[in-house]
Each structure stands twice: as structure tokens, then as C-alpha cells.
Enzyme design. Sequence first.
Site, mmCIF file in Angstrom:
data_model
loop_
_atom_site.group_PDB
_atom_site.id
_atom_site.type_symbol
_atom_site.label_atom_id
_atom_site.label_comp_id
_atom_site.label_asym_id
_atom_site.label_seq_id
_atom_site.Cartn_x
_atom_site.Cartn_y
_atom_site.Cartn_z
ATOM 1 N N TYR A 164 -98.676 38.656 13.035
ATOM 2 C CA TYR A 164 -97.738 37.698 12.419
ATOM 3 C C TYR A 164 -96.891 38.353 11.338
ATOM 4 O O TYR A 164 -95.721 38.029 11.178
ATOM 5 C CB TYR A 164 -98.488 36.450 11.900
ATOM 6 C CG TYR A 164 -98.681 35.463 13.035
ATOM 7 C CD1 TYR A 164 -97.650 34.603 13.403
ATOM 8 C CD2 TYR A 164 -99.843 35.460 13.779
ATOM 9 C CE1 TYR A 164 -97.789 33.745 14.484
ATOM 10 C CE2 TYR A 164 -99.997 34.613 14.861
ATOM 11 C CZ TYR A 164 -98.963 33.749 15.201
ATOM 12 O OH TYR A 164 -99.087 32.918 16.282
ATOM 13 N N ARG A 219 -94.150 39.927 13.215
ATOM 14 C CA ARG A 219 -93.183 38.933 13.699
ATOM 15 C C ARG A 219 -92.331 38.389 12.553
ATOM 16 O O ARG A 219 -91.131 38.155 12.705
ATOM 17 C CB ARG A 219 -93.910 37.782 14.411
ATOM 18 C CG ARG A 219 -94.512 38.230 15.736
ATOM 19 C CD ARG A 219 -95.149 37.085 16.487
ATOM 20 N NE ARG A 219 -94.204 36.023 16.821
ATOM 21 C CZ ARG A 219 -94.554 34.811 17.188
ATOM 22 N NH1 ARG A 219 -95.837 34.477 17.272
ATOM 23 N NH2 ARG A 219 -93.645 33.892 17.472
ATOM 24 N N ASN A 234 -88.749 26.684 18.249
ATOM 25 C CA ASN A 234 -88.786 27.998 17.596
ATOM 26 C C ASN A 234 -89.479 27.926 16.232
ATOM 27 O O ASN A 234 -89.369 26.931 15.521
ATOM 28 C CB ASN A 234 -87.376 28.564 17.434
ATOM 29 C CG ASN A 234 -86.742 28.845 18.786
ATOM 30 O OD1 ASN A 234 -87.454 28.906 19.781
ATOM 31 N ND2 ASN A 234 -85.442 28.980 18.817
ATOM 32 N N HIS A 253 -93.301 23.447 16.935
ATOM 33 C CA HIS A 253 -94.379 24.440 16.923
ATOM 34 C C HIS A 253 -94.629 25.035 15.545
ATOM 35 O O HIS A 253 -95.280 26.072 15.428
ATOM 36 C CB HIS A 253 -94.081 25.548 17.945
ATOM 37 C CG HIS A 253 -94.077 25.057 19.367
ATOM 38 N ND1 HIS A 253 -93.527 25.747 20.411
ATOM 39 C CD2 HIS A 253 -94.543 23.902 19.904
ATOM 40 C CE1 HIS A 253 -93.668 25.045 21.536
ATOM 41 N NE2 HIS A 253 -94.268 23.923 21.250
ATOM 42 N N CYS A 263 -107.165 29.991 0.698
ATOM 43 C CA CYS A 263 -106.771 28.675 0.205
ATOM 44 C C CYS A 263 -107.127 28.563 -1.277
ATOM 45 O O CYS A 263 -108.275 28.815 -1.655
ATOM 46 C CB CYS A 263 -107.512 27.602 0.997
ATOM 47 S SG CYS A 263 -107.196 25.942 0.403
ATOM 48 N N SER A 265 -87.321 27.382 28.867
ATOM 49 C CA SER A 265 -87.605 27.409 30.296
ATOM 50 C C SER A 265 -87.955 26.017 30.806
ATOM 51 O O SER A 265 -88.031 25.801 32.006
ATOM 52 C CB SER A 265 -88.717 28.406 30.591
ATOM 53 O OG SER A 265 -89.791 28.208 29.714
ATOM 54 N N ASN A 316 -78.536 28.062 29.550
ATOM 55 C CA ASN A 316 -79.624 29.022 29.709
ATOM 56 C C ASN A 316 -79.092 30.259 30.419
ATOM 57 O O ASN A 316 -78.153 30.177 31.197
ATOM 58 C CB ASN A 316 -80.775 28.400 30.522
ATOM 59 C CG ASN A 316 -82.086 29.166 30.342
ATOM 60 O OD1 ASN A 316 -82.199 30.344 30.673
ATOM 61 N ND2 ASN A 316 -83.071 28.497 29.791
ATOM 62 N N GLU A 349 -80.595 31.807 32.650
ATOM 63 C CA GLU A 349 -81.027 31.753 34.052
ATOM 64 C C GLU A 349 -81.228 30.309 34.487
ATOM 65 O O GLU A 349 -81.409 29.440 33.642
ATOM 66 C CB GLU A 349 -82.392 32.445 34.203
ATOM 67 C CG GLU A 349 -82.354 33.929 34.007
ATOM 68 C CD GLU A 349 -83.751 34.519 33.846
ATOM 69 O OE1 GLU A 349 -84.747 33.828 34.175
ATOM 70 O OE2 GLU A 349 -83.831 35.661 33.370
ATOM 71 N N ALA A 355 -76.507 31.787 24.590
ATOM 72 C CA ALA A 355 -76.440 30.741 23.566
ATOM 73 C C ALA A 355 -75.373 31.035 22.505
ATOM 74 O O ALA A 355 -74.653 30.134 22.075
ATOM 75 C CB ALA A 355 -77.816 30.593 22.907
#
Length: 253
Positions: free
Chosen positions: A66, A69, A100, A125, A157, A199, A223, A225, A241
Amino acid sequence: MTELDAGREALAGAASVLVFTGAGMSADSGVPTFRGSGGLWRNFRPEELATRAAFDRDPLLVWEWYNWRRRVVLECEPHAGHRAIARAQAEGRVRLVTQNVDGLHQRALAEIPERSQAVPTLALHGSLFRLACIRCDYSRTDTESIDTTSPASLPECPECRHLLRPGVVWFGEQLDQEVLSAAFSWATNATACLVVGTSAVVEPAASIPRLVLQNGGTVVEVNAEPTPLSGLATVAIQGSAAELVPAILGTGA
Ligand code: NAD
Ligand code: ZN
């Protein structure tokens, strides 16, 4: 009339427009999609790391992924498509639901000084920049790098001393029910929906464009595809996009 003109017309005439985006929305900013070749990290598949079982087994490894990312995404910038959606949100022309977790939509909106009409984005998400306790309700937003020197250095925490985890929805986990029901209610009330870079196969997110169609609304798909949605959509436009979204929504400039 070209597909692009048809898409533009369908949205311009609609009373209530919902924009729904997936990983392909951010591909033009350089954020890898999971299914694309740039999505791999140290030869792990995302399905091996984005689970609660993986975190319980090896929280250090999952936080390292993470951290990577988060860094990749912070080095990316919102593109013209993110900015066109943000402009339309700021003007109260659209509502946005995204799958996203990269924060690019939120950053694009934050760049607009007059955005008081914008309804907050629904992030189905969660967010890479949210840290949430594995035990209690504590969470916070944080863009600083996570200290992954050792298991003991991982963030804790402040309330109950259990580990903090990434505030995202992992494989096998339920979506936040409040966020999901708000998204379904927006979809039910939308007279048009612009679906970008998803998708359209994963439930329950796949239901969002379907709900719009069932209630008599139009669906415009963008898209790279063809997808399972393409045949059902009112208009399906193939391309990127960053180019197509400003062409459809207008840059607002
Ligand atoms: P996915 O398969 O739904 O998304 C990829 C889709 O985008 C494909 O249909 C592809 O054809 C399309 N696409 C690719 N490049 C495009 C472009 N330039 N313009 C328009 N469309 C384009 O999703 P995934 O990558 O398998 O990821 C699944 C889930 O994982 C996501 O829903 C998300 O929660 C998470 N994820 C998020 C991010 C992010 O936040 N940027 C990145 C990867 C994965
Ligand atoms: Zn706690």
C-alpha cells in the site's frame, strides 16, 4: 451523428446525471489498473495482498504494497477527464460515484475554487489515504508514508492500540452499506449515467448502470474496450477517458 455526438446529446438533455468511474478512469494519469501489466508488485497478484487474511498473516508485506501504491498515485496528476467531471460537480451538473481509491477525483475537485455546489463523491471502495482501526471505529486521513521498518513500526490506533489498516474494501469484504445505498438511490433517480473505465462485471457496482436503464434513464459508456455493458448501453464509445470525457461533458472552461 457520431457516437460522440450522441453521447454528448444524451447527457446534455438529462435532468439528473450520474457519473460512475472505475480503474480505467485513472489509467491515463499513469495509475495501473489491476488487470493491466503495470499492476503487479514484486510478482504478487492483487488478490494475494488485498485481503484481510493477507493482512492478518503479514501486515508488514501488505503495508509495503500500500505504501508503494500510495506513492505511485501521489506522483500522478488528475487528467483533463478528472477535471471535466470535477467542473461539472462544482456546477451541480453531475453526481459522482467511483470505484477508485486513488483520490484523483477528489484532488481535481479541490483545485476548483468555487465548488460549494458539489455533492461529496461517493467512493464505493474507500481510499488509499484512509487509515482505519482493525478493531474499533477509529479512522483518519493521512498521506504520509507508512513506516514499514518492522512490524512494531506499523501505525497503531491511538484509542485501542490495535493495528491500523488501509481504509479500502478488500476482496471478500462487504461495501459500506450507507455508501452503497446512497449510490443506488442516486442511480435510481438519475435520468442519465456516464460510465467510464470500468469492466462493469463486479457486483454490486455492475448494478448501478443497470438500475439507471431499468428506470428509463440513458447510459453512455466510455471504455478502451467493449465490455458486457456495451451492448446494453444507449451509447457505447470506445477510446480513452482523458480524451472522451471532456469531449462529452465539456471542459467548462
Ligand atoms: P476494471 O477491470 O473494472 O477496470 C479496467 C477497465 O478500464 C477495463 O474495462 C478497461 O478496458 C478500461 N480502461 C483501461 N484503460 C482505459 C482508458 N485509458 N480509458 C478508458 N477505459 C480504460 O478494474 P480493475 O483494474 O480490475 O480493478 C478492480 C478494482 O480494483 C477497482 O474497481 C478498484 O476498486 C480497484 N483499483 C483501483 C484503482 C484506482 O483507484 N485507480 C486501480 C486499480 C484497482
Ligand atoms: Zn482502535
